[in-house]
Design an enzyme around this catalytic site. Sequence first.
Site, short mmCIF file in Angstrom:
data_model
loop_
_atom_site.label_atom_id
_atom_site.label_comp_id
_atom_site.label_asym_id
_atom_site.label_seq_id
_atom_site.Cartn_x
_atom_site.Cartn_y
_atom_site.Cartn_z
N HIS A 40 -13.72 11.87 -1.32
CA HIS A 40 -14.64 12.63 -0.48
C HIS A 40 -16.01 11.95 -0.53
CE1 HIS A 40 -12.09 16.55 -0.36
NE2 HIS A 40 -11.52 15.51 0.19
N ASP B 110 -9.76 12.39 5.66
CA ASP B 110 -10.94 11.63 6.09
C ASP B 110 -11.61 12.25 7.30
OD1 ASP B 110 -10.33 9.78 4.04
OD2 ASP B 110 -8.82 8.90 5.34
P1 IMP Z 1 -0.24 9.33 -1.56
O1 IMP Z 1 -0.87 10.66 -1.37
O2 IMP Z 1 -1.11 8.36 -2.32
O3 IMP Z 1 1.16 9.42 -2.10
O4 IMP Z 1 -0.08 8.64 -0.10
C1 IMP Z 1 0.76 9.21 0.90
C2 IMP Z 1 0.11 9.10 2.26
O5 IMP Z 1 -1.04 9.95 2.30
C3 IMP Z 1 -0.40 7.71 2.61
O6 IMP Z 1 -0.29 7.52 4.01
C4 IMP Z 1 -1.88 7.78 2.23
O7 IMP Z 1 -2.64 6.84 2.96
C5 IMP Z 1 -2.19 9.18 2.64
N1 IMP Z 1 -3.34 9.77 1.91
C6 IMP Z 1 -3.33 10.33 0.69
N2 IMP Z 1 -4.55 10.80 0.38
C7 IMP Z 1 -5.33 10.54 1.43
C8 IMP Z 1 -6.70 10.84 1.75
O8 IMP Z 1 -7.44 11.44 0.99
N3 IMP Z 1 -7.15 10.42 2.96
C9 IMP Z 1 -6.34 9.80 3.84
N4 IMP Z 1 -5.06 9.52 3.61
C10 IMP Z 1 -4.56 9.89 2.42
MG MG Z 2 -11.29 10.42 2.28
#
Ligand code: IMP
Ligand code: MG
Length: 331
Positions: free
Chosen positions: A42, A13
Site C-alpha cells: 500500500h 493497486d
Molecule cells: P500471490 O497473492 O502472491 O499468490 O499472487 C497471486 C496473484 O495476485 C498474482 O497475479 C499477483 O500479481 C496478484 N497480487 C497479489 N497481491 C497483489 C497486490 O497487492 N496488488 C496487485 N496484485 C496482487
Molecule cells: Mg499495491
Amino acid sequence: MGCTVVVGAFWGDEGKGKIISYLALKDKIDVCVRTGSVNAAHTIIHKDKKYALHMVPSAFVNEQSRLLIGAGANVHVPQLFKEIEETGVKNRIGVDYQCSIIKEKHSQIDRESAHLKGIGTTGWGVGPAQEDRVKRVGKLARDIPELEPYLTDVALETNVAIDAGKNVLLEGTQGLMLSLFFGTYPYVTSRDTSASAICAEAGVGPTKVNRVVVVYKAFITRVGAGILPGELTKEEAIKRGWFETAAGTGRERRSAPFNFDLAKRAAMINGATEAAITKLDVVFPESKSARTFDELSSDAKEFVAKVEAATGVPVTIIGTGPAVFDIIDRR
Ligand code: IMP
Ligand code: MG
C-alpha cells in the site's frame, strides 16, 4: 462514524493506501486493522516521504491511531520489523495471537513452483503459508518469541473500540477480481478479498459495520497472468500515461480502461455503501490537485456520474493527485 471497511474493486493497486491514509487523518481513525498479507503493497505519501507498506496498516500517518493486524492475516516477521522501524510505530502496533506466519521456506516454494510462476504470484510465500495453515501445520504468531511484545486479541480490541463508539477502519488488501472465491480463478490470490472476508479476518461481525467503501481506480491495472478485459498495449498505456510498475515487486502493470460491469459487480459483492475513485487526474489531467467537485471538467464529472449510475452507490471520495490531501471529499 463507527466501523468502515475499505475494499479494492479490481486487481489490487486501486490506491487503497492513499484513501485510508486520508481517512485516518480526516476522520481521526482510532483503530485500523490490516488484513491479508505481505504480497500487497500500500503506497502512502506522507510528509514528502513515500512508503510502500506490506504489513503496517495505512493509518500509521495518524499518530493517535492504534494499528492492528487481524487473526486472518499472514505475518512476514522480518518485513513487519523493518516497517515498524521505518514508520516508528513500535508502541502502537499489535499482532493477533492467531495470525499465521510466513517462513523463508514458503517464499522459496512460491518462487520455485512452476505452477505458481505461471499464475505470476508476487513470490512472498503467502499461498504456501496459507496451505500450511489449512493443513494445520503452520506456526502462529503466538509461537514466535520476537512477536511477544506485540501480541494482542485483535478481535476483542476492535469490538471493544466499536462498542465504545470509536472510529474503526478495516483495511482490505488486493481487490475483488483477485479473490479466491469471486476472482479470475486460478489467476487469483490465496484468500477471499471481499468486504465480508476482511471483516472475518479482523473478527468483526456483519452487524457491526456501518460503511463499506469500494475503491476504484479511474483505469484498471493488473500484475501477473490472467484475463484483463480491454487490455491496452504497453505503447498505448504509456501514451495515455497509465503505465505503472508495481510498488512492491517492481513488475510492469498491464492496463485497461475502466470497466463499468466489473465495477457494478464489485459494489454488489462487497455490499458497498459508497465508492472512492482514485487517480482521476491520470485520466482527466485537468483535474489534477482539484479539491472541489466544481473544479472538475464536464468530462470528469460525467465519468463520476456514470460510475454512480452503473454501481448504484454514491462516489464520495475522489483522488486527484498522489499526496494524502489531493482529495475531493463529497461526504
Ligand atoms: P500471490 O497473492 O502472491 O499468490 O499472487 C497471486 C496473484 O495476485 C498474482 O497475479 C499477483 O500479481 C496478484 N497480487 C497479489 N497481491 C497483489 C497486490 O497487492 N496488488 C496487485 N496484485 C496482487
Ligand atoms: Mg499495491
